[in-house]
Motif scaffolding. Structure first.
Motif, PDB file in Angstrom:
ATOM      1  N   UNK A   1       0.828  -1.205   0.000  1.00  0.00           N
ATOM      2  CA  UNK A   1       0.000   0.000   0.000  1.00  0.00           C
ATOM      3  C   UNK A   1       0.864   1.256   0.000  1.00  0.00           C
ATOM      4  N   UNK A   2       2.042   1.169   0.589  1.00  0.00           N
ATOM      5  CA  UNK A   2       2.961   2.314   0.630  1.00  0.00           C
ATOM      6  C   UNK A   2       3.827   2.413  -0.620  1.00  0.00           C
TER       7      UNK A   2
ATOM      8  N   UNK B   1      -2.880  -2.911  -7.020  1.00  0.00           N
ATOM      9  CA  UNK B   1      -3.837  -3.932  -6.599  1.00  0.00           C
ATOM     10  C   UNK B   1      -3.158  -4.987  -5.751  1.00  0.00           C
ATOM     11  N   UNK B   2      -3.901  -5.512  -4.776  1.00  0.00           N
ATOM     12  CA  UNK B   2      -3.537  -6.725  -4.059  1.00  0.00           C
ATOM     13  C   UNK B   2      -4.554  -7.797  -4.414  1.00  0.00           C
TER      14      UNK B   2
ATOM     15  N   UNK C   1     -13.013 -13.064   3.202  1.00  0.00           N
ATOM     16  CA  UNK C   1     -12.704 -12.779   4.603  1.00  0.00           C
ATOM     17  C   UNK C   1     -11.335 -12.115   4.721  1.00  0.00           C
ATOM     18  N   UNK C   2     -10.334 -12.690   4.047  1.00  0.00           N
ATOM     19  CA  UNK C   2      -8.980 -12.150   4.146  1.00  0.00           C
ATOM     20  C   UNK C   2      -8.894 -10.731   3.594  1.00  0.00           C
ATOM     21  N   UNK C   3      -9.538 -10.463   2.470  1.00  0.00           N
ATOM     22  CA  UNK C   3      -9.475  -9.128   1.882  1.00  0.00           C
ATOM     23  C   UNK C   3     -10.217  -8.106   2.736  1.00  0.00           C
ATOM     24  N   UNK C   4     -11.236  -8.543   3.462  1.00  0.00           N
ATOM     25  CA  UNK C   4     -11.907  -7.621   4.384  1.00  0.00           C
ATOM     26  C   UNK C   4     -10.947  -7.166   5.478  1.00  0.00           C
ATOM     27  N   UNK C   5     -10.126  -8.095   5.969  1.00  0.00           N
ATOM     28  CA  UNK C   5      -9.112  -7.731   6.963  1.00  0.00           C
ATOM     29  C   UNK C   5      -8.084  -6.786   6.344  1.00  0.00           C
ATOM     30  N   UNK C   6      -7.650  -7.088   5.134  1.00  0.00           N
ATOM     31  CA  UNK C   6      -6.640  -6.256   4.479  1.00  0.00           C
ATOM     32  C   UNK C   6      -7.186  -4.881   4.108  1.00  0.00           C
ATOM     33  N   UNK C   7      -8.477  -4.782   3.898  1.00  0.00           N
ATOM     34  CA  UNK C   7      -9.075  -3.471   3.616  1.00  0.00           C
ATOM     35  C   UNK C   7      -8.850  -2.520   4.782  1.00  0.00           C
ATOM     36  N   UNK C   8      -8.936  -3.060   6.013  1.00  0.00           N
ATOM     37  CA  UNK C   8      -8.715  -2.228   7.181  1.00  0.00           C
ATOM     38  C   UNK C   8      -7.262  -1.884   7.431  1.00  0.00           C
ATOM     39  N   UNK C   9      -6.349  -2.628   6.788  1.00  0.00           N
ATOM     40  CA  UNK C   9      -4.917  -2.394   6.967  1.00  0.00           C
ATOM     41  C   UNK C   9      -4.332  -1.500   5.884  1.00  0.00           C
ATOM     42  N   UNK C  10      -5.133  -1.109   4.903  1.00  0.00           N
ATOM     43  CA  UNK C  10      -4.664  -0.309   3.768  1.00  0.00           C
ATOM     44  C   UNK C  10      -5.570   0.900   3.576  1.00  0.00           C
ATOM     45  N   UNK C  11      -5.110   1.841   2.751  1.00  0.00           N
ATOM     46  CA  UNK C  11      -5.887   3.064   2.541  1.00  0.00           C
ATOM     47  C   UNK C  11      -6.181   3.371   1.086  1.00  0.00           C
ATOM     48  N   UNK C  12      -5.351   2.906   0.146  1.00  0.00           N
ATOM     49  CA  UNK C  12      -5.538   3.337  -1.248  1.00  0.00           C
ATOM     50  C   UNK C  12      -5.515   2.193  -2.249  1.00  0.00           C
ATOM     51  N   UNK C  13      -4.785   1.119  -1.967  1.00  0.00           N
ATOM     52  CA  UNK C  13      -4.592   0.060  -2.949  1.00  0.00           C
ATOM     53  C   UNK C  13      -5.895  -0.712  -3.147  1.00  0.00           C
ATOM     54  N   UNK C  14      -6.132  -1.187  -4.378  1.00  0.00           N
ATOM     55  CA  UNK C  14      -7.335  -1.965  -4.651  1.00  0.00           C
ATOM     56  C   UNK C  14      -7.173  -3.400  -4.169  1.00  0.00           C
ATOM     57  N   UNK C  15      -8.291  -4.037  -3.898  1.00  0.00           N
ATOM     58  CA  UNK C  15      -8.343  -5.410  -3.406  1.00  0.00           C
ATOM     59  C   UNK C  15      -9.116  -6.247  -4.401  1.00  0.00           C
ATOM     60  N   UNK C  16      -8.604  -7.430  -4.741  1.00  0.00           N
ATOM     61  CA  UNK C  16      -9.175  -8.183  -5.859  1.00  0.00           C
ATOM     62  C   UNK C  16      -9.119  -9.688  -5.605  1.00  0.00           C
ATOM     63  N   UNK C  17     -10.199 -10.381  -5.908  1.00  0.00           N
ATOM     64  CA  UNK C  17     -10.166 -11.838  -5.952  1.00  0.00           C
ATOM     65  C   UNK C  17      -9.717 -12.261  -7.336  1.00  0.00           C
ATOM     66  N   UNK C  18      -8.882 -13.321  -7.358  1.00  0.00           N
ATOM     67  CA  UNK C  18      -8.294 -13.668  -8.668  1.00  0.00           C
ATOM     68  C   UNK C  18      -8.047 -15.176  -8.755  1.00  0.00           C
ATOM     69  N   UNK C  19      -9.119 -15.966  -8.969  1.00  0.00           N
ATOM     70  CA  UNK C  19     -10.500 -15.520  -9.088  1.00  0.00           C
ATOM     71  C   UNK C  19     -11.338 -16.205  -8.016  1.00  0.00           C
ATOM     72  N   UNK C  20     -12.435 -15.550  -7.635  1.00  0.00           N
ATOM     73  CA  UNK C  20     -13.394 -16.166  -6.729  1.00  0.00           C
ATOM     74  C   UNK C  20     -14.167 -17.250  -7.475  1.00  0.00           C
ATOM     75  N   UNK C  21     -14.233 -18.442  -6.897  1.00  0.00           N
ATOM     76  CA  UNK C  21     -14.949 -19.554  -7.532  1.00  0.00           C
ATOM     77  C   UNK C  21     -16.424 -19.451  -7.166  1.00  0.00           C
TER      78      UNK C  21
END
Length: 289
Positions: A23-24, A29-30, A45-65
Motif C-alpha cells: 500500500x505504501x 492492486x492486491x 474474509x482475508x481481503x476484508x481484513x486487508x481493507x482495514x490495513x490499507x488506505x488506497x490500494x485496490x483489493x481483488x479476488x483472482x479468481x473467486x470460484x
C-alpha cells in the motif's frame, strides 16, 4: 500501466504486513486466489481484513470460484467488502478447474458454467436493489457503485470471454504471455459484438518470484503444490510443470513482460508472488523504476 501483486497464501498472518508494505509502494492492486480444498485463506474474509490495513490500494479476488457459493449471501458479502473498503474492491470471478473443490461443495462440476451465469444474474439483480424474490425484499447493503463492484472474468476460452460483456467489465487473463495478445483481441471482439460501448478492461496475471535462489525455489515448491495433482478437469496433467517453467525470476524478465503487455493494450498486470519473502515487494518496485 498499473502493476499489482498477487499475495502468497502459505502464511495468512503475514498478509497484513504484505498489504501495508504494498500500500505504501507503487502498486495498484492486491489479489488473492481462491480454492476450497487447499489451505489458503478464504479470500473475501482475508481481503476484508486487508481493507482495514490499507488506505488506497485496490483489493481483488483472482479468481473467486462463484459456482461453489450461494448467490444471495455471496452478493451481501461482496457488497459489504466493497463498502468497507471505500469502493476499492474488484471481483475477479471464474469457474476453476479442480474437481475436488466441486466435490467438497457438493456441486456438479459439469453444471458450473450454467450455474455461474445464474449466479451472476442473481447478484446483479441484488445489487440493483430489486427484491430477491416474491417472498423476500431487497438484500443490502448497496455496493459503492450502482449495480455492483467492478467485475473481471478469469479465463481464456471463448465461452468464458462471452460472459464479460453480459455481466462484467473486463478480463483476467492467466494464459501464457505469448497467447495474451490473441485472448485480448477476442475479448475486444466479443465486447463489440455484444454492443457494449467503450472497451473492456484487460488484466494479465503472471507468476513471478524475485530474490536469491532460496526465494525462487520456495516459489517453485508452492506452485508445484498448488497446481499439482490429478484433479484437473480441463488442463493437462503436467500443468504444474508448465506454470513453474513460465515463472519470471529476474527483474529483466519482469520489465520485459510489462513492456510487452503495454504494447498489446493491457491495463494492468498482476504478478503472483508465491514465496513469503516480504523483500520481494521492494524488488518488484525497483524492477519497475
Amino acid at each position: 500501466m498499473n502493476v499489482g501483486l498477487g499475495l502468497p497464501v502459505s502464511d495468512p498472518p503475514a498478509l497484513l504486513e504484505w498489504a501495508r508494505t504494498a500500500d505504501a509502494g507503487p502498486f495498484s492492486t492486491l489479489a488473492l486466489l481462491d480454492r476450497l480444498v487447499y489451505d489458503n485463506p478464504e479470500p473475501l474474509v482475508a481481503l476484508a481484513v486487508l481493507a482495514g490495513a490499507t488506505t488506497r490500494i485496490r483489493l481483488q479476488t483472482e479468481v473467486l470460484l462463484a459456482p461453489l457459493r450461494e448467490p444471495a449471501l455471496m452478493a451481501k458479502q461482496i457488497a459489504t467488502l466493497d463498502r468497507l473498503s471505500g469502493g476499492r474492491f474488484t471481483l475477479g470471478v471464474g469457474l476453476g478447474s479442480r474437481r475436488d473443490d466441486y466435490k467438497a461443495a457438493r456441486i456438479d462440476p459439469h453444471e458450473r458454467g450454467a450455474r455461474l451465469d445464474r449466479i451472476m444474474a442473481d447478484m446483479r439483480r441484488i445489487w440493483s436493489g430489486e427484491p430477491y424474490g416474491e417472498e423476500s425484499g431487497p438484500i443490502g447493503p448497496a455496493p459503492t457503485r450502482p449495480g455492483g463492484p467492478e467485475i473481471l472474468f478469469g479465463g481464456f476460452r471463448r465461452a468464458s470471454i462471452r460472459r464479460i460483456p453480459r455481466f462484467g467489465d473486463g478480463l483476467l487473463c492467466a494464459s501464457p504471455l505469448a497467447e495474451m495478445d490473441r485472448v485480448f483481441r477476442i475479448t475486444e471482439e466479443e465486447w463489440r459484438t455484444a454492443g457494449r460501448s467503450g472497451r473492456p478492461k484487460l488484466v494479465a496475471q503472471l507468476y513471478a518470484a524475485l530474490g536469491p535462489e532460496p526465494v525462487v525455489d520456495e516459489a517453485r515448491l508452492h506452485i508445484q503444490r498448488y497446481c499439482g495433482g490429478p484433479q484437473y478437469m480441463d488442463l493437462p496433467a503436467h500443468y504444474a510443470d508448465m506454470v513453474v517453467e513460465r515463472m519470471l525470476t529476474t527483474p529483466g524478465e519482469v520489465r520485459e513482460a510489462v513492456d510487452r503487455l503495454t504494447g498489446i493494450g493491457a491495463d494492468e498486470v498482476v504478478f503472483y508472488c508465491w514465496a513469503n519473502d516480504l523483500h520481494q515487494i521492494d524488488r518488484f518496485a525497483d524492477a519497475l523504476t
